[in-house]
Design a protein around this motif. Sequence first.
Motif, PDB file in Angstrom:
ATOM      1  N   VAL A   1      12.036   8.308  11.887  1.00  0.00           N
ATOM      2  CA  VAL A   1      11.069   8.395  10.649  1.00  0.00           C
ATOM      3  C   VAL A   1       9.795   7.508  11.040  1.00  0.00           C
ATOM      4  O   VAL A   1       9.923   6.277  11.506  1.00  0.00           O
ATOM      5  CB  VAL A   1      11.783   7.656   9.606  1.00  0.00           C
ATOM      6  CG1 VAL A   1      10.836   7.758   8.399  1.00  0.00           C
ATOM      7  CG2 VAL A   1      13.112   8.623   9.007  1.00  0.00           C
ATOM      8  N   SER A   2       8.812   8.116  11.085  1.00  0.00           N
ATOM      9  CA  SER A   2       7.326   7.302  11.224  1.00  0.00           C
ATOM     10  C   SER A   2       6.870   7.279   9.985  1.00  0.00           C
ATOM     11  O   SER A   2       6.945   7.938   8.967  1.00  0.00           O
ATOM     12  CB  SER A   2       6.507   8.043  12.224  1.00  0.00           C
ATOM     13  OG  SER A   2       6.004   9.468  11.655  1.00  0.00           O
ATOM     14  N   VAL A   3       6.142   5.988   9.654  1.00  0.00           N
ATOM     15  CA  VAL A   3       5.167   5.452   8.420  1.00  0.00           C
ATOM     16  C   VAL A   3       4.004   5.476   8.480  1.00  0.00           C
ATOM     17  O   VAL A   3       3.322   4.933   9.322  1.00  0.00           O
ATOM     18  CB  VAL A   3       5.880   4.097   7.978  1.00  0.00           C
ATOM     19  CG1 VAL A   3       5.191   3.773   6.710  1.00  0.00           C
ATOM     20  CG2 VAL A   3       7.578   4.313   7.677  1.00  0.00           C
ATOM     21  N   GLN A   4       3.090   6.197   7.477  1.00  0.00           N
ATOM     22  CA  GLN A   4       1.775   6.148   7.607  1.00  0.00           C
ATOM     23  C   GLN A   4       1.435   5.247   6.458  1.00  0.00           C
ATOM     24  O   GLN A   4       1.881   5.586   5.159  1.00  0.00           O
ATOM     25  CB  GLN A   4       1.166   7.405   7.542  1.00  0.00           C
ATOM     26  CG  GLN A   4       1.388   8.564   8.764  1.00  0.00           C
ATOM     27  CD  GLN A   4       0.658   9.776   8.466  1.00  0.00           C
ATOM     28  OE1 GLN A   4       1.051  10.482   7.428  1.00  0.00           O
ATOM     29  NE2 GLN A   4       0.034  10.247   9.354  1.00  0.00           N
ATOM     30  N   THR A   5       0.676   4.447   6.625  1.00  0.00           N
ATOM     31  CA  THR A   5       0.355   3.269   5.414  1.00  0.00           C
ATOM     32  C   THR A   5      -0.891   2.452   5.940  1.00  0.00           C
ATOM     33  O   THR A   5      -1.051   2.366   7.210  1.00  0.00           O
ATOM     34  CB  THR A   5       1.355   2.642   5.092  1.00  0.00           C
ATOM     35  OG1 THR A   5       0.975   1.733   3.981  1.00  0.00           O
ATOM     36  CG2 THR A   5       2.064   1.602   6.264  1.00  0.00           C
TER      37      THR A   5
ATOM     38  N   TYR B   1       8.334   1.396  -2.333  1.00  0.00           N
ATOM     39  CA  TYR B   1       7.708   1.828  -1.166  1.00  0.00           C
ATOM     40  C   TYR B   1       6.108   2.621  -1.296  1.00  0.00           C
ATOM     41  O   TYR B   1       5.638   2.726  -0.524  1.00  0.00           O
ATOM     42  CB  TYR B   1       8.205   2.401   0.092  1.00  0.00           C
ATOM     43  CG  TYR B   1       9.583   1.567   0.488  1.00  0.00           C
ATOM     44  CD1 TYR B   1       9.434   0.237   0.948  1.00  0.00           C
ATOM     45  CD2 TYR B   1      10.875   1.908   0.094  1.00  0.00           C
ATOM     46  CE1 TYR B   1      10.422  -0.579   1.399  1.00  0.00           C
ATOM     47  CE2 TYR B   1      11.853   1.164   0.581  1.00  0.00           C
ATOM     48  CZ  TYR B   1      11.481  -0.101   0.996  1.00  0.00           C
ATOM     49  OH  TYR B   1      12.873  -0.928   1.510  1.00  0.00           O
ATOM     50  N   GLN B   2       6.063   2.515  -2.637  1.00  0.00           N
ATOM     51  CA  GLN B   2       4.955   3.471  -3.157  1.00  0.00           C
ATOM     52  C   GLN B   2       4.860   4.729  -2.365  1.00  0.00           C
ATOM     53  O   GLN B   2       3.834   5.116  -1.908  1.00  0.00           O
ATOM     54  CB  GLN B   2       3.655   2.783  -3.055  1.00  0.00           C
ATOM     55  CG  GLN B   2       3.600   1.464  -3.796  1.00  0.00           C
ATOM     56  CD  GLN B   2       2.229   0.907  -3.621  1.00  0.00           C
ATOM     57  OE1 GLN B   2       1.286   1.486  -3.927  1.00  0.00           O
ATOM     58  NE2 GLN B   2       2.090  -0.490  -3.379  1.00  0.00           N
ATOM     59  N   LEU B   3       6.115   5.526  -2.346  1.00  0.00           N
ATOM     60  CA  LEU B   3       6.262   6.569  -1.714  1.00  0.00           C
ATOM     61  C   LEU B   3       5.422   7.779  -1.811  1.00  0.00           C
ATOM     62  O   LEU B   3       5.760   8.291  -2.995  1.00  0.00           O
ATOM     63  CB  LEU B   3       7.663   6.932  -1.297  1.00  0.00           C
ATOM     64  CG  LEU B   3       7.900   8.025  -0.231  1.00  0.00           C
ATOM     65  CD1 LEU B   3       7.420   7.754   1.043  1.00  0.00           C
ATOM     66  CD2 LEU B   3       9.298   8.185  -0.369  1.00  0.00           C
ATOM     67  N   GLU B   4       4.629   8.396  -1.461  1.00  0.00           N
ATOM     68  CA  GLU B   4       3.634   9.439  -1.935  1.00  0.00           C
ATOM     69  C   GLU B   4       4.229  10.797  -1.539  1.00  0.00           C
ATOM     70  O   GLU B   4       4.178  11.642  -1.960  1.00  0.00           O
ATOM     71  CB  GLU B   4       2.246   9.207  -1.329  1.00  0.00           C
ATOM     72  CG  GLU B   4       1.405   8.224  -1.947  1.00  0.00           C
ATOM     73  CD  GLU B   4      -0.052   8.150  -1.521  1.00  0.00           C
ATOM     74  OE1 GLU B   4      -0.248   8.711  -0.444  1.00  0.00           O
ATOM     75  OE2 GLU B   4      -0.977   7.575  -2.314  1.00  0.00           O
ATOM     76  N   SER B   5       4.778  10.960  -0.457  1.00  0.00           N
ATOM     77  CA  SER B   5       5.393  12.003   0.070  1.00  0.00           C
ATOM     78  C   SER B   5       6.383  11.859   1.461  1.00  0.00           C
ATOM     79  O   SER B   5       6.430  10.861   2.138  1.00  0.00           O
ATOM     80  CB  SER B   5       4.477  12.878   1.000  1.00  0.00           C
ATOM     81  OG  SER B   5       3.717  12.716   1.775  1.00  0.00           O
TER      82      SER B   5
ATOM     83  N   ALA C   1       0.754  -1.128   0.031  1.00  0.00           N
ATOM     84  CA  ALA C   1      -0.191  -0.165  -0.096  1.00  0.00           C
ATOM     85  C   ALA C   1       0.947   1.273   0.010  1.00  0.00           C
ATOM     86  O   ALA C   1       2.117   1.115   0.315  1.00  0.00           O
ATOM     87  CB  ALA C   1      -0.975   0.141   1.228  1.00  0.00           C
ATOM     88  N   PRO C   2       0.293   2.328  -0.613  1.00  0.00           N
ATOM     89  CA  PRO C   2       1.270   3.587  -0.448  1.00  0.00           C
ATOM     90  C   PRO C   2       1.639   4.187   1.099  1.00  0.00           C
ATOM     91  O   PRO C   2       0.920   3.595   1.942  1.00  0.00           O
ATOM     92  CB  PRO C   2       0.088   4.631  -1.152  1.00  0.00           C
ATOM     93  CG  PRO C   2      -0.769   3.819  -1.738  1.00  0.00           C
ATOM     94  CD  PRO C   2      -1.071   2.582  -0.914  1.00  0.00           C
TER      95      PRO C   2
END
Length: 324
Positions: free
Chosen positions: A207-211, A264-268, A17-18
Motif C-alpha cells: 500500500v502506497s499513500v499519497q498525501t 486518515y481523511q481517506l479520500e479513496s 491532510a487527506p
Amino acid sequence: MDGDDNIEAALPPRSSAPQRWNASVAESRFYWYDLLVNDPLVPDFRDPIGRYQRRMQFALDATMEKQLLFFVVARPRLRFDIKKGTSWGFFGLKLSVPLLVGTENRRESITLELEVPFEATFKKPLVTLHDKYITLDWGALTECYSAHDLLQRFPNDLKYESTVQYIGITRDPQSRLAKGRLPSVNRIVEENDGARDTFLLIKRMNVSVQTDAPDLMGEASARSHVEVMAASLIRYFEGEKPAHHGTIEQNNRRERLTQLVETYQLESLTVDLGFKEADTFHDLKSASAPLSRRHLVEFSYGAGGEIHSKRLADDARPLISLDE
C-alpha cells in the motif's frame, strides 16, 4: 492482536491532510483447502503425500501471524482418472495425465513435459496416481502434485473460473482458519463439498499513500490498511448483504471503517488485484463482481461506513510484475 494493534485501536493517530491509498499485490498463493480440512492426514512424514500435506499446513500456519487478505474461492471439482491411468509419449518425457472435471466427471487430460531433476537417479520416474495426487518417483527424489497443481505448474489449455465466496484477514493467533475451525468458512466448505473444490487465496498487498501531510505521524499501520481493504473488497465481491458474515461482525466492521476513514481523511482506495504472472486461477468472479483477472477498483466512502466502488479500465495503469 499485538500491543501496537491495541494502541492503534484505542488511540489512532490523526492525519493532518487527506490521504489516497493505492494497493497492489506483493505475493499471491492458492491453497487447496479441502486437502487440509476434509482429507485424512497421512501420518508418515516419509510418505510424499504426507510431506506435501505438512508443507501446506506449515505454510498456511505461518500466515496466521500476519495481516494478509484471504479469499475463499470455489473452482470446478477436479480429480485424476485413476481407472484410465497415465501414458507416456513416444519421445522425451511427455506424460499424459487423465482428469475428471465437475460433478459429471467430464473427461479431460493434461500433458506434462517433465524435466529430470538434478537429484534424480532414474531417467524416467515411476508414476503413481491417486484421486487427488500424483507422485513422480525419480529414485533419490519423489515429487508430489495435487490435481490442481498441474494446471498451475504446466502449460495447458484448460481454463476454469474461480468464484469468490468469502473474504477475511488471516491474522488469528488461534489459527482457527488454518486448523479448519472458522465456522463461517467451514459452512462454505460443507456447501461446496462434492460439487466444487474450495481454495484459500492468500494475498499480501503493498500500500502506497499519497498525501500532502508534512509528517508521517498520521500514517496508518498494516493492520489499518488490511481492514479497509477487506471491508471494501467484501462489499465489492460479496455485495451489500454478505451471506457468510454475521450481523454483529458487519456492524463492527462498518464502525471500524468509519473510524479509519475519518482518522486518515481517506479520500479513496484503489485496489489492483492483477499482476503479469497471474494464471487462469486468478480469473476471479462472484455474484456481485464480473469475471476479471485484474479487478482494478477505486473505492470511496460515505457517511456511516458506506462504500462506493468504481471499476477502472485494465489499461488505466501499468500491470506490475511480482518477479521484479
